[in-house]
Design a protein around this motif. Structure first.
Motif, short mmCIF file in Angstrom:
data_model
loop_
_atom_site.label_atom_id
_atom_site.label_comp_id
_atom_site.label_asym_id
_atom_site.label_seq_id
_atom_site.Cartn_x
_atom_site.Cartn_y
_atom_site.Cartn_z
N PRO A 56 0.58 -0.93 -0.15
CA PRO A 56 0.27 -0.10 -0.24
C PRO A 56 0.82 1.38 0.02
N TYR A 57 2.07 1.46 -0.94
CA TYR A 57 3.22 2.30 -0.89
C TYR A 57 2.56 3.14 -2.11
N THR A 58 2.76 2.59 -3.14
CA THR A 58 2.16 3.20 -4.41
C THR A 58 1.90 1.52 -5.39
N SER A 59 0.64 2.15 -5.93
CA SER A 59 0.17 1.55 -6.99
C SER A 59 -0.77 2.49 -8.21
N VAL A 60 -0.76 1.98 -9.35
CA VAL A 60 -1.33 2.56 -10.66
C VAL A 60 -2.23 1.97 -10.31
N GLN A 61 -3.36 2.92 -10.81
CA GLN A 61 -4.96 2.57 -11.02
C GLN A 61 -5.13 3.95 -11.83
N GLY A 62 -5.31 3.17 -13.28
CA GLY A 62 -5.61 3.59 -14.52
C GLY A 62 -4.64 5.40 -14.43
N ASP A 63 -4.84 6.51 -14.91
CA ASP A 63 -3.09 7.41 -14.35
C ASP A 63 -3.14 7.96 -13.39
N LYS A 64 -3.89 7.46 -11.79
CA LYS A 64 -3.10 7.73 -10.92
C LYS A 64 -2.19 6.70 -9.90
N VAL A 122 -1.59 5.19 -6.07
CA VAL A 122 -2.97 6.01 -5.07
C VAL A 122 -1.68 4.64 -3.82
N GLY A 123 -2.33 4.50 -2.70
CA GLY A 123 -1.15 4.62 -2.11
C GLY A 123 -0.46 5.80 -0.76
N LEU A 124 0.07 5.10 0.43
CA LEU A 124 0.99 6.10 1.20
C LEU A 124 1.70 7.09 0.66
N ASP A 125 2.06 6.31 -0.27
CA ASP A 125 3.51 7.90 -1.05
C ASP A 125 2.53 8.71 -2.04
N GLY A 126 1.93 8.13 -2.44
CA GLY A 126 1.10 8.31 -3.90
C GLY A 126 0.63 9.35 -3.34
N ASP A 127 -0.03 9.03 -2.44
CA ASP A 127 -0.93 10.31 -1.82
C ASP A 127 -0.03 11.46 -1.10
N ILE A 128 0.80 11.09 -0.05
CA ILE A 128 1.44 12.10 -0.27
C ILE A 128 2.42 13.43 -1.24
N LEU A 129 2.83 12.20 -2.36
CA LEU A 129 2.96 13.29 -2.86
C LEU A 129 1.74 14.27 -4.20
N ALA A 130 0.84 13.42 -4.11
CA ALA A 130 -0.25 13.76 -4.97
C ALA A 130 -0.59 15.04 -3.98
N TYR A 131 -0.62 15.34 -3.00
CA TYR A 131 -0.92 16.50 -1.72
C TYR A 131 -0.27 17.45 -1.91
N ALA A 132 1.69 17.09 -2.03
CA ALA A 132 2.58 17.98 -2.69
C ALA A 132 1.92 18.73 -4.32
N ALA A 133 1.76 17.73 -4.88
CA ALA A 133 2.11 18.04 -6.34
C ALA A 133 0.67 18.83 -6.68
#
Length: 297
Positions: A45-53, A55-66
């Motif tokens: 649950p750190y990183t996985s790709v669903q569609g073009d997004k 998701v996961g802990l690291d994904g959510d953190i980067l999405a917030y910053a981006a």
């Protein structure tokens, strides 16, 4: 550390540049203005790709910053070695997903401030208990190729290293009894316990080796809690500083606590640095007065 594989298709083709990119966002210096190209491996649950997004802990953190920085996230799926190589060759802007800071890696790239800290977790067969490094002597120990634990495992007397392309190989051999202990990031083990109960594995946390043990065998340092980071090319100084500032703000505003809990982690374990975090980076890739980010003590 394996760094040979490269990330395929990570160059800019000019077609994915967003319209109306602000001057401030363009000044961050991403390969394509307004876009942050991110190398990730499937590592839920750190990183996985669903569609073009992502998701996961690291994904959510980067999405917030981006979002705060006006950047559109574009994932590029590869393996762990390809993640590092993609950054070091600047074919992507950043890689995320449980990447451990190390003195060697920082020589070839830039690390952000730690988005979280990772306690030393072990996947073990149910009914078995291992607490210290001494308990690992002579055992079959598994991890993923290129992970920091490879060197630590190699330093354990009479232990045999089993290195796999991904975490599934570790879990498969652990469940089959070919491996005694698997070293992986804690949320990975917790997720596998829930999703693959037939493996009959447990999560245990190692008592970190003493300072004397690490002095005698420096490779043991990775059996201590480690600091993660988002990893960027050496020349991406503006982007690194901007993302680090967003990470630091997330410690302050409670966003990181919320995200760690979302994925089953304990904020007390994940968001408070151990004493050696500051000393490891001061004078290396941070100033001598650098204080690692933390939630309230």
């Amino acid at each position: 550390m394996l760094l040979i594989p490269a990330v395929a298709g990570c160059g800019s083709d000019g077609d994915d540049e967003p319209k109306n990119v602000s001057a401030k966002t363009a000044a961050l210096g991403t390969i394509t203005p307004g876009v942050i190209k991110v190398a990730v491996q499937p590592y839920a649950p750190y990183t996985s790709v669903q569609g073009d997004k992502i998701v996961g802990l690291d994904g959510d953190i980067l999405a917030y910053a981006a979002k705060k920085l006006g950047l559109e996230v574009k994932p590029q799926v590869t393996d762990f070695a390809g993640m590092l190589a993609g950054v070091q060759s600047r074919r992507v802007d950043i890689t995320i997903g449980g990447v451990a800071w190390s003195a060697d890696r920082q020589k070839q790239g830039l690390f952000t401030d730690p988005p979280y800290y990772s306690p030393p977790a072990m996947a073990v067969r149910s009914g078995k208990t291992y607490k210290t490094v001494d308990d690992l002597k002579g055992l079959q120990l598994g991890t993923v190729e290129g992970y920091v634990w490879v060197k630590s495992i190699q330093a354990v007397p009479d232990a045999e290293l089993h290195a796999y392309p991904d975490a599934n190989g570790v879990f498969d051999d652990l469940g089959a009894g070919r491996v005694d202990v698997g070293f992986l990031d804690p949320l990975i083990i917790i997720a596998a316990q829930k999703e693959r109960p037939e493996l009959k594995i447990d999560t245990q946390y190692m008592t970190p080796p003493t300072a004397a043990q690490v002095k005698a065998k420096p490779a043991y340092e990775y059996f201590q809690p480690y600091q993660t980071g988002f990893y960027l090319p050496k020349k991406a100084t503006k982007l690194e500083k901007a993302i680090s500032a967003q990470i630091d703000a997330m410690y302050e505003n409670g966003e990181l606590e919320k995200l760690v809990k979302k994925y089953g982690g304990d904020p007390e374990q994940f968001l408070k640095p151990s004493a050696d975090v500051a000393t490891a980076r001061r004078g290396v890739d941070r100033p001598q007065d650098w204080t690692p980010p933390s939630i309230a003590q």
